[in-house]
Design a protein around this motif. Structure first.
Motif, PDB file in Angstrom:
ATOM      1  N   LEU A  30       1.169  -1.577   0.085  1.00 38.60           N
ATOM      2  CA  LEU A  30      -0.402   0.448  -0.143  1.00 38.60           C
ATOM      3  C   LEU A  30       1.036   1.102  -0.166  1.00 38.60           C
ATOM      4  CD1 LEU A  30      -2.789  -0.862   2.459  1.00 38.60           C
ATOM      5  CD2 LEU A  30      -3.064  -1.320   0.070  1.00 38.60           C
ATOM      6  N   HIS A  33       2.411   2.093  -3.285  1.00 40.07           N
ATOM      7  CA  HIS A  33       1.176   2.356  -4.370  1.00 40.07           C
ATOM      8  C   HIS A  33       0.539   3.474  -3.592  1.00 40.07           C
ATOM      9  CE1 HIS A  33       0.654  -0.635  -6.932  1.00 40.07           C
ATOM     10  NE2 HIS A  33       1.515  -1.506  -6.331  1.00 40.07           N
ATOM     11  N   LEU A  35      -0.903   4.323  -1.260  1.00 43.46           N
ATOM     12  CA  LEU A  35      -2.567   4.013  -0.245  1.00 43.46           C
ATOM     13  C   LEU A  35      -2.102   4.553   0.927  1.00 43.46           C
ATOM     14  CD1 LEU A  35      -3.108   1.518  -3.590  1.00 43.46           C
ATOM     15  CD2 LEU A  35      -4.664   3.910  -3.264  1.00 43.46           C
ATOM     16  N   HIS A  36      -3.508   4.480   1.515  1.00 45.28           N
ATOM     17  CA  HIS A  36      -3.667   4.419   2.912  1.00 45.28           C
ATOM     18  C   HIS A  36      -3.818   2.918   3.630  1.00 45.28           C
ATOM     19  CE1 HIS A  36      -5.009   5.775   6.849  1.00 45.28           C
ATOM     20  NE2 HIS A  36      -4.455   6.937   6.271  1.00 45.28           N
ATOM     21  N   VAL A  39      -6.285   1.224   3.004  1.00 43.98           N
ATOM     22  CA  VAL A  39      -7.079   0.306   2.368  1.00 43.98           C
ATOM     23  C   VAL A  39      -7.027  -0.884   2.514  1.00 43.98           C
ATOM     24  CG1 VAL A  39      -6.447  -0.356  -0.370  1.00 43.98           C
ATOM     25  CG2 VAL A  39      -6.594   2.104   0.731  1.00 43.98           C
ATOM     26  N   PHE A  56     -10.375   6.120  -2.370  1.00 37.41           N
ATOM     27  CA  PHE A  56      -9.896   6.236  -3.478  1.00 37.41           C
ATOM     28  C   PHE A  56     -10.467   6.098  -5.149  1.00 37.41           C
ATOM     29  CE2 PHE A  56      -8.808   1.620  -2.942  1.00 37.41           C
ATOM     30  CZ  PHE A  56      -8.865   1.763  -4.248  1.00 37.41           C
ATOM     31  N   THR A  62      -7.202   1.022  -9.755  1.00 32.98           N
ATOM     32  CA  THR A  62      -6.782   1.173  -8.115  1.00 32.98           C
ATOM     33  C   THR A  62      -6.452  -0.296  -7.500  1.00 32.98           C
ATOM     34  OG1 THR A  62      -6.441   3.059  -8.719  1.00 32.98           O
ATOM     35  CG2 THR A  62      -5.837   2.210  -6.629  1.00 32.98           C
TER      36      THR A  62
END
Length: 110
Positions: A30, A33, A35-36, A39, A56, A62
């Motif tokens: 994550l 990428h 991403l938080h 996720v 997102f 994604t």
């Protein structure tokens, strides 16, 4: 592209996946990428409860690499995910086996 993606998961052949088994590697993915980490919680819900809401931009594009990565961690477990974004035609289906997309349709909003 939608901000919210609603996803439903179905296992084939009776297998299951517990993302807690590879939690630390998932957090690293994550971060890679950008991403938080929430996720990761959404993915855990998807695989344990059969549904999740992702927040997102990017929807299918994604989440697909994340699903393929999870599939690669448990190559013997086949599963499918049906996703729906906020727009009427933002619907898609992906089936995974051995880290690969075995079947795909959509999204149809492009």
């Amino acid at each position: 592209m939608s901000y919210y993606t609603y996803a439903h998961l179905q296992y084939f052949d009776g297998g299951t996946i517990d993302p807690a088994e590879f939690h630390d590697d998932l957090l690293a993915l994550l971060a890679e990428h950008k991403l938080h980490r929430d996720v990761g919680k959404d993915l855990a819900n998807l695989f344990s409860k059969g549904e999740a809401t992702f927040t997102f931009y990017g929807g299918c594009y994604t989440v697909q690499p994340l699903l393929a990565w999870v599939s690669k961690q448990r190559p013997d477990v086949a599963f499918g995910v049906q996703g729906r974004g906020e727009e009427l035609r933002d619907v898609w289906v992906r089936e995974f086996l051995s880290g690969q997309v075995a079947f795909q349709e959509g999204p149809f909003n492009e």
